[in-house]
Motif scaffolding. Structure first.
Motif, PDB file in Angstrom:
ATOM      1  N   VAL A 265       0.861  -1.196   0.000  1.00 15.96           N
ATOM      2  CA  VAL A 265       0.000   0.000   0.000  1.00 15.96           C
ATOM      3  C   VAL A 265       0.895   1.244   0.000  1.00 15.96           C
ATOM      4  CG1 VAL A 265      -1.984  -1.065   1.142  1.00 15.96           C
ATOM      5  CG2 VAL A 265      -0.176  -0.002   2.538  1.00 15.96           C
ATOM      6  N   THR A 266       0.352   2.338  -0.477  1.00 12.35           N
ATOM      7  CA  THR A 266       1.116   3.576  -0.572  1.00 12.35           C
ATOM      8  C   THR A 266       1.298   4.226   0.799  1.00 12.35           C
ATOM      9  OG1 THR A 266      -0.919   4.823  -1.003  1.00 12.35           O
ATOM     10  CG2 THR A 266       0.365   4.086  -2.924  1.00 12.35           C
ATOM     11  N   GLY A 267       2.423   4.944   0.950  1.00 13.51           N
ATOM     12  CA  GLY A 267       2.666   5.786   2.113  1.00 13.51           C
ATOM     13  C   GLY A 267       2.607   7.242   1.718  1.00 13.51           C
ATOM     14  N   ASN A 268       2.747   8.128   2.671  1.00 15.99           N
ATOM     15  CA  ASN A 268       2.658   9.556   2.353  1.00 15.99           C
ATOM     16  C   ASN A 268       3.800  10.023   1.452  1.00 15.99           C
ATOM     17  OD1 ASN A 268       4.050   9.024   4.968  1.00 15.99           O
ATOM     18  ND2 ASN A 268       4.553  11.197   4.864  1.00 15.99           N
ATOM     19  N   HIS A 269       4.976   9.397   1.551  1.00 19.56           N
ATOM     20  CA  HIS A 269       6.095   9.854   0.727  1.00 19.56           C
ATOM     21  C   HIS A 269       5.916   9.505  -0.753  1.00 19.56           C
ATOM     22  CE1 HIS A 269       9.339  11.485   3.427  1.00 19.56           C
ATOM     23  NE2 HIS A 269       8.392  11.132   4.284  1.00 19.56           N
ATOM     24  N   GLU A 270       5.122   8.510  -1.059  1.00 16.10           N
ATOM     25  CA  GLU A 270       4.820   8.258  -2.468  1.00 16.10           C
ATOM     26  C   GLU A 270       4.105   9.457  -3.086  1.00 16.10           C
ATOM     27  OE1 GLU A 270       4.982   3.904  -1.128  1.00 16.10           O
ATOM     28  OE2 GLU A 270       5.228   5.911  -0.339  1.00 16.10           O
ATOM     29  N   TYR A 271       3.318  10.136  -2.279  1.00 19.26           N
ATOM     30  CA  TYR A 271       2.543  11.261  -2.801  1.00 19.26           C
ATOM     31  C   TYR A 271       3.371  12.540  -2.900  1.00 19.26           C
ATOM     32  CZ  TYR A 271      -1.279   8.067  -2.608  1.00 19.26           C
ATOM     33  OH  TYR A 271      -2.075   6.971  -2.836  1.00 19.26           O
ATOM     34  N   TYR A 272       4.629  12.470  -2.495  1.00 19.76           N
ATOM     35  CA  TYR A 272       5.555  13.577  -2.737  1.00 19.76           C
ATOM     36  C   TYR A 272       6.336  13.348  -4.033  1.00 19.76           C
ATOM     37  CZ  TYR A 272       4.896  14.085   2.343  1.00 19.76           C
ATOM     38  OH  TYR A 272       4.366  14.203   3.604  1.00 19.76           O
ATOM     39  N   SER A 273       6.175  12.172  -4.642  1.00 14.77           N
ATOM     40  CA  SER A 273       7.049  11.816  -5.774  1.00 14.77           C
ATOM     41  C   SER A 273       6.366  10.856  -6.742  1.00 14.77           C
ATOM     42  CB  SER A 273       8.350  11.196  -5.267  1.00 14.77           C
ATOM     43  OG  SER A 273       8.080  10.152  -4.339  1.00 14.77           O
ATOM     44  N   GLU A 274       5.252  11.291  -7.339  1.00 14.03           N
ATOM     45  CA  GLU A 274       4.576  10.537  -8.390  1.00 14.03           C
ATOM     46  C   GLU A 274       4.153   9.142  -7.912  1.00 14.03           C
ATOM     47  OE1 GLU A 274       7.012  10.540 -11.867  1.00 14.03           O
ATOM     48  OE2 GLU A 274       7.257  12.725 -11.873  1.00 14.03           O
ATOM     49  N   ALA A 275       3.138   9.117  -7.057  1.00 15.73           N
ATOM     50  CA  ALA A 275       2.685   7.883  -6.428  1.00 15.73           C
ATOM     51  C   ALA A 275       2.311   6.804  -7.432  1.00 15.73           C
ATOM     52  CB  ALA A 275       1.487   8.170  -5.517  1.00 15.73           C
ATOM     53  N   GLN A 276       1.644   7.191  -8.520  1.00 15.37           N
ATOM     54  CA  GLN A 276       1.211   6.181  -9.479  1.00 15.37           C
ATOM     55  C   GLN A 276       2.410   5.454 -10.089  1.00 15.37           C
ATOM     56  OE1 GLN A 276      -2.048   5.261  -9.913  1.00 15.37           O
ATOM     57  NE2 GLN A 276      -1.079   3.541 -10.990  1.00 15.37           N
ATOM     58  N   GLY A 277       3.530   6.156 -10.231  1.00 19.88           N
ATOM     59  CA  GLY A 277       4.737   5.513 -10.729  1.00 19.88           C
ATOM     60  C   GLY A 277       5.207   4.404  -9.806  1.00 19.88           C
ATOM     61  N   TRP A 278       5.085   4.621  -8.500  1.00 18.26           N
ATOM     62  CA  TRP A 278       5.469   3.587  -7.548  1.00 18.26           C
ATOM     63  C   TRP A 278       4.475   2.426  -7.551  1.00 18.26           C
ATOM     64  CZ3 TRP A 278      10.001   2.717  -5.945  1.00 18.26           C
ATOM     65  CH2 TRP A 278      10.926   3.757  -5.794  1.00 18.26           C
ATOM     66  N   VAL A 279       3.209   2.728  -7.677  1.00 20.41           N
ATOM     67  CA  VAL A 279       2.211   1.656  -7.773  1.00 20.41           C
ATOM     68  C   VAL A 279       2.503   0.782  -8.985  1.00 20.41           C
ATOM     69  CG1 VAL A 279      -0.236   1.159  -8.161  1.00 20.41           C
ATOM     70  CG2 VAL A 279       0.431   2.978  -6.556  1.00 20.41           C
ATOM     71  N   ASP A 280       2.810   1.413 -10.105  1.00 18.51           N
ATOM     72  CA  ASP A 280       3.093   0.662 -11.328  1.00 18.51           C
ATOM     73  C   ASP A 280       4.374  -0.154 -11.194  1.00 18.51           C
ATOM     74  OD1 ASP A 280       0.841   1.809 -12.427  1.00 18.51           O
ATOM     75  OD2 ASP A 280       1.932   3.367 -13.521  1.00 18.51           O
ATOM     76  N   LEU A 281       5.408   0.423 -10.571  1.00 14.30           N
ATOM     77  CA  LEU A 281       6.668  -0.306 -10.430  1.00 14.30           C
ATOM     78  C   LEU A 281       6.512  -1.505  -9.497  1.00 14.30           C
ATOM     79  CD1 LEU A 281       9.666  -0.659 -10.980  1.00 14.30           C
ATOM     80  CD2 LEU A 281      10.145   0.941  -9.108  1.00 14.30           C
ATOM     81  N   MET A 282       5.799  -1.336  -8.403  1.00 16.69           N
ATOM     82  CA  MET A 282       5.594  -2.463  -7.488  1.00 16.69           C
ATOM     83  C   MET A 282       4.806  -3.575  -8.166  1.00 16.69           C
ATOM     84  SD  MET A 282       7.219  -2.007  -4.689  1.00 16.69           S
ATOM     85  CE  MET A 282       6.495  -2.836  -3.267  1.00 16.69           C
ATOM     86  N   ASP A 283       3.846  -3.204  -8.986  1.00  9.43           N
ATOM     87  CA  ASP A 283       3.109  -4.198  -9.763  1.00  9.43           C
ATOM     88  C   ASP A 283       4.056  -4.935 -10.713  1.00  9.43           C
ATOM     89  OD1 ASP A 283       0.739  -5.557 -10.647  1.00  9.43           O
ATOM     90  OD2 ASP A 283       0.720  -4.255 -12.402  1.00  9.43           O
ATOM     91  N   GLU A 284       4.942  -4.174 -11.343  1.00  9.72           N
ATOM     92  CA  GLU A 284       5.924  -4.761 -12.257  1.00  9.72           C
ATOM     93  C   GLU A 284       6.879  -5.705 -11.522  1.00  9.72           C
ATOM     94  OE1 GLU A 284       9.878  -3.031 -14.492  1.00  9.72           O
ATOM     95  OE2 GLU A 284       8.051  -1.800 -14.567  1.00  9.72           O
ATOM     96  N   LEU A 285       7.191  -5.406 -10.261  1.00  7.42           N
ATOM     97  CA  LEU A 285       8.106  -6.232  -9.475  1.00  7.42           C
ATOM     98  C   LEU A 285       7.420  -7.418  -8.820  1.00  7.42           C
ATOM     99  CD1 LEU A 285      10.221  -3.424  -7.733  1.00  7.42           C
ATOM    100  CD2 LEU A 285      10.903  -4.889  -9.651  1.00  7.42           C
ATOM    101  N   GLY A 286       6.150  -7.604  -9.098  1.00  9.91           N
ATOM    102  CA  GLY A 286       5.445  -8.782  -8.599  1.00  9.91           C
ATOM    103  C   GLY A 286       4.690  -8.588  -7.309  1.00  9.91           C
ATOM    104  N   TRP A 287       4.539  -7.342  -6.873  1.00 14.94           N
ATOM    105  CA  TRP A 287       3.759  -7.048  -5.677  1.00 14.94           C
ATOM    106  C   TRP A 287       2.353  -6.627  -6.098  1.00 14.94           C
ATOM    107  CZ3 TRP A 287       5.844  -6.657  -0.502  1.00 14.94           C
ATOM    108  CH2 TRP A 287       7.214  -6.967  -0.431  1.00 14.94           C
ATOM    109  N   GLU A 288       1.368  -7.005  -5.313  1.00 17.10           N
ATOM    110  CA  GLU A 288      -0.015  -6.652  -5.632  1.00 17.10           C
ATOM    111  C   GLU A 288      -0.415  -5.401  -4.854  1.00 17.10           C
ATOM    112  OE1 GLU A 288      -4.399  -8.703  -6.235  1.00 17.10           O
ATOM    113  OE2 GLU A 288      -2.682  -9.891  -5.545  1.00 17.10           O
ATOM    114  N   PRO A 289      -0.568  -4.264  -5.534  1.00 14.10           N
ATOM    115  CA  PRO A 289      -0.997  -3.047  -4.837  1.00 14.10           C
ATOM    116  C   PRO A 289      -2.449  -3.181  -4.384  1.00 14.10           C
ATOM    117  CG  PRO A 289       0.083  -2.529  -6.935  1.00 14.10           C
ATOM    118  CD  PRO A 289      -0.233  -3.992  -6.949  1.00 14.10           C
ATOM    119  N   LEU A 290      -2.665  -3.020  -3.097  1.00 19.41           N
ATOM    120  CA  LEU A 290      -4.030  -3.092  -2.553  1.00 19.41           C
ATOM    121  C   LEU A 290      -4.537  -1.677  -2.351  1.00 19.41           C
ATOM    122  CD1 LEU A 290      -3.728  -6.015   0.044  1.00 19.41           C
ATOM    123  CD2 LEU A 290      -4.648  -6.083  -2.289  1.00 19.41           C
TER     124      LEU A 290
END
Length: 404
Positions: free
Chosen positions: A241-266
């Motif tokens: 799940v996202t933290g507050n620091h993701e929202y300081y630096s393009e959160a959707q990019g982190w969601v997409d990267l974690m999905d790419e790395l095999g993690w399921e974003p909830l």
């Protein structure tokens, strides 16, 4: 445990509790007054309270304190502002951590030690003052060296058994590994990241969770440090799940990267984990700061996260900040996993964290059903020091009252 959730006045309007109102007022002026206090107090205690140092020592000390006062905010602004200069960030963060420790022990050690020496009749005024100066500098140096090692090492594994009354016997002993607040950033920690992931893989976990604040910076910029997360193994699920620091630096990019790395974003959703004829709801919500970020569809919504789930099933909820637990308890969640606090990171910052969060670290109970586990975090933010707040990788072993 003191309830710090929002209260309501008689007319139904939300009313922020007094501790939080005080915190928000202090935080408004903190950027202006904090640097001055952090440098001025040690300067006065170490150089101008009876020591009568030789003029060259006084001038050199004054120059160093003034330099720190000027350089620290400038470096932090260049490092964490628009320019995102990593070297400036490292310098500013290190000065921030060092000045905080020096300030703390100038006050907590300097004043009591001087009184104790006077009562014991040790030395004259100037001698006592110099003993205090060297004692404060010595303690500060030791704590910073130790704190740096603590921050940079691979966290120790902390195992915690958690009994969930609604957990079915088929899920007895379910192993949940928790990492959080890795904060990949200006200091390159790719090798550290790989070693953390190796440690997690050695836990033989059924579920591995990352509860946000992966990095400081965009996914493209910190990809190399985050890449080892793709090697993490879990027999059932890897969830994030996202933290507050993701929202300081393009959160959707982190969601997409974690999905790419095999993690399921909830992202305000859940999955079902079945074993031995019993089922566990594993849910997650965006960070509580998500809605104010302005990103479409990003918000913390526990109702959406549990939509469609059988209300009789036990629920494991991932939420970055502990203060989400009031909403989790209202929704009947059994166990919330969080990070965010870093356990205070550098003592005594713990006491400021407690003004904003209902828990600092460890397992706590909220309401009749809900338990909250707050991790001290796997990495560190900003100052590369951890003082009396060790990092952790957590292995939570879920226990069922129905197991034989």
């Amino acid at each position: 445990m003191t309830d710090t959730s929002n209260t309501r006045s008689a007319d139904g309007e939300a009313r922020t509790p007094r501790p939080r109102r005080l915190l928000y007022r202090v935080m408004r002026y903190l950027p202006a007054i904090a640097p001055v206090l952090l440098w001025a107090v040690p300067y006065w205690v170490l150089l101008h309270t009876g020591q009568r140092w030789p003029l060259p020592v006084t001038l050199t000390g004054t120059a160093l304190f003034v330099l720190g006062l000027v350089v620290m905010p400038v470096a932090m602004a260049r490092g964490h502002g628009r320019r995102q200069q990593d070297r400036a960030a490292v310098l500013g963060d290190s000065l921030l951590g060092g000045s905080w420790v020096l300030f703390t022990w100038s006050v907590l050690l300097g004043v009591p030690l001087r009184i104790a020496l006077a009562l014991a009749g040790v030395g004259e005024g100037q001698d006592r003052a110099r003993i205090v100066t060297w004692a404060v500098l010595g303690v500060t140096a030791v704590l910073l060296a130790w704190g740096y090692v603590e921050a940079r090492r691979v966290p120790r594994v902390r195992q915690v058994d958690v009994r969930l009354p609604r957990l079915g016997a088929g899920l007895e002993g379910l192993r949940v590994a928790l990492i959080t607040d890795t904060h990949y950033g200006p200091l390159d920690r790719a090798r550290w990241s790989a070693r953390v992931c190796e440690t997690v893989n050695g836990l033989d976990a059924d579920v591995v969770c990352h509860t946000g604040d992966i990095a400081d910076g965009t996914a493209d910029r910190r990809r190399a440090q985050a890449a080892p997360l793709g090697t993490v193994r879990a027999s059932r699920a890897k969830v994030y799940v996202t933290g507050n620091h993701e929202y300081y630096s393009e959160a959707q990019g982190w969601v997409d990267l974690m999905d790419e790395l095999g993690w399921e974003p909830l992202r305000n959703r859940h999955l079902l984990l079945e074993r031995g004829g019993d089922t566990l709801v594993v849910a997650g919500v965006d960070d509580v700061t998500a809605q104010s970020s302005g990103l479409p569809g990003h918000r913390a919504d526990v109702a959406a996260a549990l939509s469609g789930a059988d209300p009789d099933l036990p629920v494991l909820l991932l939420a970055h900040q502990p203060k989400f637990v009031d909403r989790a308890a209202a929704a009947g969640v059994d166990l919330q996993l969080s990070g965010h606090t870093h356990g205070g990171q550098i003592w005594p910052f713990h006491h400021l964290v407690r003004l904003d969060q209902p828990a600092l670290a460890g397992l706590s109970r909220h309401g009749t059903r809900t338990q909250l586990y707050t991790s001290r975090g796997t990495g560190f933010w900003g100052p590369p020091f951890r003082v009396f707040a060790p990092s952790e990788i957590t292995l939570l072993v879920l226990r069922s009252p129905h197991a034989a």
